[in-house]
Write a protein that holds these residues in place. Structure first.
Motif, PDB file in Angstrom:
ATOM      1  N   ASP A  28      19.389  59.801  32.055  1.00 53.05           N
ATOM      2  CA  ASP A  28      20.094  61.081  32.181  1.00 53.05           C
ATOM      3  C   ASP A  28      19.715  61.859  33.434  1.00 53.05           C
ATOM      4  OD1 ASP A  28      21.460  60.599  29.871  1.00 53.05           O
ATOM      5  OD2 ASP A  28      20.238  61.915  28.613  1.00 53.05           O
ATOM      6  N   LEU A  29      18.578  61.534  34.040  1.00 54.57           N
ATOM      7  CA  LEU A  29      18.149  62.250  35.231  1.00 54.57           C
ATOM      8  C   LEU A  29      19.022  61.874  36.420  1.00 54.57           C
ATOM      9  CD1 LEU A  29      14.278  61.965  34.899  1.00 54.57           C
ATOM     10  CD2 LEU A  29      15.687  63.973  34.487  1.00 54.57           C
ATOM     11  N   LYS A  30      19.322  62.842  37.251  1.00 60.21           N
ATOM     12  CA  LYS A  30      20.166  62.602  38.415  1.00 60.21           C
ATOM     13  C   LYS A  30      19.359  62.330  39.679  1.00 60.21           C
ATOM     14  CE  LYS A  30      23.776  63.469  35.972  1.00 60.21           C
ATOM     15  NZ  LYS A  30      24.365  62.350  35.297  1.00 60.21           N
ATOM     16  N   ASP A  31      18.077  62.616  39.666  1.00 59.36           N
ATOM     17  CA  ASP A  31      17.239  62.408  40.841  1.00 59.36           C
ATOM     18  C   ASP A  31      17.005  60.921  41.071  1.00 59.36           C
ATOM     19  OD1 ASP A  31      17.081  65.142  41.027  1.00 59.36           O
ATOM     20  OD2 ASP A  31      15.115  65.268  40.061  1.00 59.36           O
ATOM     21  N   ASN A  32      16.536  60.598  42.225  1.00 57.25           N
ATOM     22  CA  ASN A  32      16.198  59.217  42.549  1.00 57.25           C
ATOM     23  C   ASN A  32      14.803  58.905  42.024  1.00 57.25           C
ATOM     24  OD1 ASN A  32      18.611  58.709  43.874  1.00 57.25           O
ATOM     25  ND2 ASN A  32      17.838  59.524  45.796  1.00 57.25           N
ATOM     26  N   ILE A  33      14.743  58.672  40.728  1.00 55.64           N
ATOM     27  CA  ILE A  33      13.471  58.392  40.074  1.00 55.64           C
ATOM     28  C   ILE A  33      13.462  56.939  39.641  1.00 55.64           C
ATOM     29  CG2 ILE A  33      12.064  58.870  38.041  1.00 55.64           C
ATOM     30  CD1 ILE A  33      13.067  61.727  38.162  1.00 55.64           C
ATOM     31  N   ILE A  34      12.386  56.259  39.965  1.00 54.51           N
ATOM     32  CA  ILE A  34      12.209  54.884  39.521  1.00 54.51           C
ATOM     33  C   ILE A  34      11.020  54.876  38.568  1.00 54.51           C
ATOM     34  CG2 ILE A  34      11.706  52.530  40.228  1.00 54.51           C
ATOM     35  CD1 ILE A  34      12.951  53.194  42.933  1.00 54.51           C
ATOM     36  N   PRO A  35      11.278  54.665  37.278  1.00 55.37           N
ATOM     37  CA  PRO A  35      10.191  54.744  36.301  1.00 55.37           C
ATOM     38  C   PRO A  35       9.359  53.465  36.245  1.00 55.37           C
ATOM     39  CG  PRO A  35      12.250  54.265  35.193  1.00 55.37           C
ATOM     40  CD  PRO A  35      12.572  54.460  36.655  1.00 55.37           C
ATOM     41  N   LEU A  36       8.065  53.637  36.121  1.00 55.58           N
ATOM     42  CA  LEU A  36       7.147  52.517  35.894  1.00 55.58           C
ATOM     43  C   LEU A  36       6.711  52.602  34.441  1.00 55.58           C
ATOM     44  CD1 LEU A  36       5.279  50.185  36.661  1.00 55.58           C
ATOM     45  CD2 LEU A  36       3.618  51.880  37.427  1.00 55.58           C
ATOM     46  N   SER A  37       7.063  51.590  33.684  1.00 56.05           N
ATOM     47  CA  SER A  37       6.756  51.583  32.256  1.00 56.05           C
ATOM     48  C   SER A  37       5.665  50.548  31.980  1.00 56.05           C
ATOM     49  CB  SER A  37       8.015  51.236  31.466  1.00 56.05           C
ATOM     50  OG  SER A  37       7.743  51.191  30.099  1.00 56.05           O
ATOM     51  N   ILE A  38       4.637  50.978  31.274  1.00 57.70           N
ATOM     52  CA  ILE A  38       3.537  50.091  30.901  1.00 57.70           C
ATOM     53  C   ILE A  38       3.364  50.183  29.392  1.00 57.70           C
ATOM     54  CG2 ILE A  38       1.103  49.536  31.213  1.00 57.70           C
ATOM     55  CD1 ILE A  38       1.228  51.129  33.835  1.00 57.70           C
ATOM     56  N   ASN A  39       3.446  49.047  28.714  1.00 55.80           N
ATOM     57  CA  ASN A  39       3.286  49.014  27.270  1.00 55.80           C
ATOM     58  C   ASN A  39       1.806  48.866  26.930  1.00 55.80           C
ATOM     59  OD1 ASN A  39       3.331  48.618  24.536  1.00 55.80           O
ATOM     60  ND2 ASN A  39       4.748  46.896  24.578  1.00 55.80           N
ATOM     61  N   LEU A  40       1.152  49.997  26.710  1.00 56.80           N
ATOM     62  CA  LEU A  40      -0.282  49.964  26.401  1.00 56.80           C
ATOM     63  C   LEU A  40      -0.571  49.409  25.016  1.00 56.80           C
ATOM     64  CD1 LEU A  40      -1.396  53.345  27.979  1.00 56.80           C
ATOM     65  CD2 LEU A  40      -1.546  51.050  28.955  1.00 56.80           C
ATOM     66  N   GLY A  41       0.457  49.285  24.204  1.00 61.78           N
ATOM     67  CA  GLY A  41       0.286  48.677  22.889  1.00 61.78           C
ATOM     68  C   GLY A  41      -0.117  47.217  22.977  1.00 61.78           C
ATOM     69  N   ARG A  42       0.097  46.617  24.139  1.00 68.18           N
ATOM     70  CA  ARG A  42      -0.304  45.225  24.326  1.00 68.18           C
ATOM     71  C   ARG A  42      -1.795  45.066  24.558  1.00 68.18           C
ATOM     72  NH1 ARG A  42       3.217  42.765  28.778  1.00 68.18           N
ATOM     73  NH2 ARG A  42       1.865  41.021  28.334  1.00 68.18           N
ATOM     74  N   LEU A  43      -2.491  46.181  24.778  1.00 67.88           N
ATOM     75  CA  LEU A  43      -3.947  46.114  24.899  1.00 67.88           C
ATOM     76  C   LEU A  43      -4.544  45.997  23.503  1.00 67.88           C
ATOM     77  CD1 LEU A  43      -4.520  48.868  27.593  1.00 67.88           C
ATOM     78  CD2 LEU A  43      -4.589  46.396  27.910  1.00 67.88           C
ATOM     79  N   SER A  49     -10.532  45.643  28.810  1.00 66.14           N
ATOM     80  CA  SER A  49     -11.213  45.647  30.102  1.00 66.14           C
ATOM     81  C   SER A  49     -10.308  46.234  31.177  1.00 66.14           C
ATOM     82  CB  SER A  49     -11.618  44.221  30.486  1.00 66.14           C
ATOM     83  OG  SER A  49     -10.455  43.451  30.722  1.00 66.14           O
ATOM     84  N   VAL A  50     -10.906  46.531  32.297  1.00 68.94           N
ATOM     85  CA  VAL A  50     -10.144  46.998  33.456  1.00 68.94           C
ATOM     86  C   VAL A  50      -9.176  45.899  33.885  1.00 68.94           C
ATOM     87  CG1 VAL A  50     -10.321  47.678  35.879  1.00 68.94           C
ATOM     88  CG2 VAL A  50     -11.961  48.557  34.217  1.00 68.94           C
ATOM     89  N   GLU A  51      -9.592  44.653  33.762  1.00 71.79           N
ATOM     90  CA  GLU A  51      -8.725  43.532  34.124  1.00 71.79           C
ATOM     91  C   GLU A  51      -7.491  43.483  33.230  1.00 71.79           C
ATOM     92  OE1 GLU A  51     -12.060  43.225  33.649  1.00 71.79           O
ATOM     93  OE2 GLU A  51     -12.699  42.866  35.707  1.00 71.79           O
ATOM     94  N   ASP A  52      -7.667  43.758  31.923  1.00 68.51           N
ATOM     95  CA  ASP A  52      -6.526  43.773  31.002  1.00 68.51           C
ATOM     96  C   ASP A  52      -5.527  44.855  31.403  1.00 68.51           C
ATOM     97  OD1 ASP A  52      -7.589  41.719  29.461  1.00 68.51           O
ATOM     98  OD2 ASP A  52      -8.580  43.108  28.072  1.00 68.51           O
ATOM     99  N   PHE A  53      -6.029  46.055  31.676  1.00 67.08           N
ATOM    100  CA  PHE A  53      -5.153  47.148  32.083  1.00 67.08           C
ATOM    101  C   PHE A  53      -4.485  46.830  33.419  1.00 67.08           C
ATOM    102  CE2 PHE A  53      -4.210  50.988  34.444  1.00 67.08           C
ATOM    103  CZ  PHE A  53      -3.385  51.644  33.544  1.00 67.08           C
ATOM    104  N   SER A  54      -5.257  46.289  34.353  1.00 63.45           N
ATOM    105  CA  SER A  54      -4.706  45.943  35.666  1.00 63.45           C
ATOM    106  C   SER A  54      -3.586  44.918  35.538  1.00 63.45           C
ATOM    107  CB  SER A  54      -5.801  45.394  36.579  1.00 63.45           C
ATOM    108  OG  SER A  54      -6.791  46.369  36.788  1.00 63.45           O
ATOM    109  N   ARG A  55      -3.768  43.947  34.656  1.00 63.03           N
ATOM    110  CA  ARG A  55      -2.742  42.921  34.437  1.00 63.03           C
ATOM    111  C   ARG A  55      -1.456  43.563  33.932  1.00 63.03           C
ATOM    112  NH1 ARG A  55      -1.588  40.904  29.837  1.00 63.03           N
ATOM    113  NH2 ARG A  55      -3.613  41.383  28.949  1.00 63.03           N
TER     114      ARG A  55
END
Length: 76
Positions: A28-43, A49-55
Motif C-alpha cells: 500500500d505504500l507509494k514510496d520507493n521502499i524495498i522491504p527486507l524480510s527475515i523470518n526469525l522463527g527459523r532460529l 548463534s551469530v552465524e545462524d542469524f547471519s545466514r
C-alpha cells in the motif's frame, strides 16, 4: 546508500497474520521502499548463534536481490 534509518518490528504469537499485515502494508505504500524480510522463527528458540542469524539475514538479502533486480542480455 541508506537515506532513512527507520526500523519496524512486528511481533506476536504464531499464526495471527503478522506477515500478511506487513506485506499488505508495504504494497500500500507509494514510496520507493524495498522491504527486507527475515523470518526469525527459523532460529532455534533463544539459543542461536551469530552465524545462524547471519545466514538468515543473507538469505533475506539474496531473495530481495532476486525479486528487485533483473538481468538483460545486451546485444553483442
Amino acid at each position: 546508500m541508506i537515506l532513512h534509518k527507520d526500523f519496524a518490528s512486528v511481533v506476536g504469537v504464531r499464526r495471527i497474520g503478522k506477515t500478511s499485515l506487513v506485506r499488505v502494508s508495504f504494497n500500500d505504500l507509494k514510496d520507493n521502499i524495498i522491504p527486507l524480510s527475515i523470518n526469525l522463527g527459523r532460529l532455534n528458540g533463544k539459543n542461536y548463534s551469530v552465524e545462524d542469524f547471519s545466514r538468515l539475514f543473507l538469505e533475506g538479502v539474496t531473495d530481495l536481490i532476486k525479486n528487485y533486480t533483473f538481468v538483460v542480455k545486451l546485444p553483442e
